[in-house]
Design an enzyme around this catalytic site. Sequence first.
Site, PDB file in Angstrom:
ATOM      1  N   GLY A   1      -6.986   8.056  11.955  1.00  0.00           N
ATOM      2  CA  GLY A   1      -5.787   8.692  12.423  1.00  0.00           C
ATOM      3  C   GLY A   1      -4.694   6.965  12.511  1.00  0.00           C
TER       4      GLY A   1
ATOM      5  N   HIS B   1      -1.616   4.514   4.554  1.00  0.00           N
ATOM      6  CA  HIS B   1      -1.973   5.944   4.688  1.00  0.00           C
ATOM      7  C   HIS B   1      -1.293   7.160   3.239  1.00  0.00           C
ATOM      8  CE1 HIS B   1      -3.769   4.133   8.465  1.00  0.00           C
ATOM      9  NE2 HIS B   1      -5.323   4.597   8.315  1.00  0.00           N
TER      10      HIS B   1
ATOM     11  N   GLY C   1      -7.802   2.558   0.172  1.00  0.00           N
ATOM     12  CA  GLY C   1      -7.298   1.295   0.255  1.00  0.00           C
ATOM     13  C   GLY C   1      -8.362   0.931  -0.618  1.00  0.00           C
TER      14      GLY C   1
HETATM   15  P1  AMP Z   1      -8.646   3.839   8.776  1.00  0.00           P
HETATM   16  O1  AMP Z   1      -7.796   4.931   8.863  1.00  0.00           O
HETATM   17  O2  AMP Z   1      -8.349   1.904   8.726  1.00  0.00           O
HETATM   18  O3  AMP Z   1     -10.334   3.721   8.683  1.00  0.00           O
HETATM   19  O4  AMP Z   1      -7.912   3.960   7.048  1.00  0.00           O
HETATM   20  C1  AMP Z   1      -8.588   5.348   6.215  1.00  0.00           C
HETATM   21  C2  AMP Z   1      -7.329   4.975   4.933  1.00  0.00           C
HETATM   22  O5  AMP Z   1      -6.591   4.264   4.177  1.00  0.00           O
HETATM   23  C3  AMP Z   1      -8.975   3.656   4.104  1.00  0.00           C
HETATM   24  O6  AMP Z   1      -8.805   4.140   2.976  1.00  0.00           O
HETATM   25  C4  AMP Z   1      -8.475   2.232   3.757  1.00  0.00           C
HETATM   26  O7  AMP Z   1      -8.777   1.655   2.813  1.00  0.00           O
HETATM   27  C5  AMP Z   1      -6.580   3.039   3.428  1.00  0.00           C
HETATM   28  N1  AMP Z   1      -5.509   1.762   4.371  1.00  0.00           N
HETATM   29  C6  AMP Z   1      -5.815   0.937   5.753  1.00  0.00           C
HETATM   30  N2  AMP Z   1      -4.321   0.044   5.679  1.00  0.00           N
HETATM   31  C7  AMP Z   1      -4.232   0.427   4.498  1.00  0.00           C
HETATM   32  C8  AMP Z   1      -3.087  -0.329   3.332  1.00  0.00           C
HETATM   33  N3  AMP Z   1      -2.573  -1.460   4.646  1.00  0.00           N
HETATM   34  N4  AMP Z   1      -2.428  -0.107   2.252  1.00  0.00           N
HETATM   35  C9  AMP Z   1      -3.171   1.101   1.630  1.00  0.00           C
HETATM   36  N5  AMP Z   1      -4.184   1.140   2.209  1.00  0.00           N
HETATM   37  C10 AMP Z   1      -5.198   1.436   2.964  1.00  0.00           C
END
Ligand code: AMP
Length: 271
Positions: free
Chosen positions: A22, A28, A139
Site C-alpha cells: 500500500g 506500483h 519492481g
Molecule cells: P512495496 O509496497 O514497497 O512492498 O512494493 C511493492 C512492489 O512495488 C514491489 O515489487 C516493489 O519492488 C515495487 N516498487 C516499489 N517502488 C518501486 C519503484 N520506485 N519503481 C518500481 N517498482 C517499485
Amino acid sequence: MQAWSRAARAAGKRVGFVPTMGCLHDGHLSLMREAKRRADVCVVSIYVNPTQFGPKEDFSKYPRDFERDRKLCESAGVDVIFAPTDAEIYPAGAATTWVEETAVAERWEGASRPGHFRGVCTVVAKLFNIVLPDVACFGQKDAQQCAVLKRMVRDLSFPLEFVVCPTVREPDGLAMSSRNVYLSPAERQDALALKQSLDFAARDLPAGRTVDEVSAAMVRLIGSKPSARIDYIAFVDPETLLPVKRYEPGRMLVMMAVFVGKTRLIDNMVL
Ligand code: AMP
C-alpha cells in the site's frame, strides 16, 4: 480470493498479480499497468506484512491509507484489491511454517535485516497460493527481493511467470518509495546522492575505472551529505548477488542501502 481466481482462470482469463504494502505511488502503478498488459485481469494485494519487519523497524508507523490506495487502483483499472487482515494471513497466530531462501538472501539486505526475506518469501508464497496468478509483477527497485523470489519460484516450481519492472523515479532521480514520506525537506535533498552516486558508477565503470575507485567516489559523494550514512554499497552479480570485481556490461548490479536521517533507503542499477 481463491474462488474468484479459479473462476477467472476457468473462464480462460490470465490472472495478473501485483503484491504491495500500500501507500501506492507511480512505481506500483507501473507494475499494475504491466500486469494488465500481460494478463486479462489484475489483482493487487495490499498487506503490510508484519513478519518481514524487524523488531526495531517501522511496521507500526508504516504509512497506510486504504481509501487513497483504492482510488489509485481503480484509476489503474485494477480488477480486484485483496486486502487481508493479519488473522486471515496468519490464521494460527504466529507462523510456524516458513519459506526461506538461503543463498541469494544471505547478504546485503538479508544481513542488515535478519529475517526480512524469510518473511517476504513466506508471505509471497502464501499470496501466490491464494491469488493463483499466471503472472506476477515486481519492481527492480527491490533488486535483491526480485533475485530471492525468482529463486523461490524456481526452487518451489510455482506455476507462474515472474516479471521484473524498471524502477520508477521522481523527476530529480530519487527512486519512488512509500518511505520517502518520512524524509524532511533537507533529507529529501540529501537523498539525491543515492541516484547520483549510481550515475557515477554507470559512467565510470564502463570507462575503465576500477570497482574500488568508483566505490570510493560514491562513498565520498554520499558522505558529503550531512544526513546520510551508508549501510552498504555492493557491486554484485545480478542473479547470485555475489560480489564481482570486474565490470562486464549487463552482468554488474550496483546496490546500496543508505540511512538518510532515520530513514533507510535502498537503490540500485544494473550497469
Ligand atoms: P512495496 O509496497 O514497497 O512492498 O512494493 C511493492 C512492489 O512495488 C514491489 O515489487 C516493489 O519492488 C515495487 N516498487 C516499489 N517502488 C518501486 C519503484 N520506485 N519503481 C518500481 N517498482 C517499485
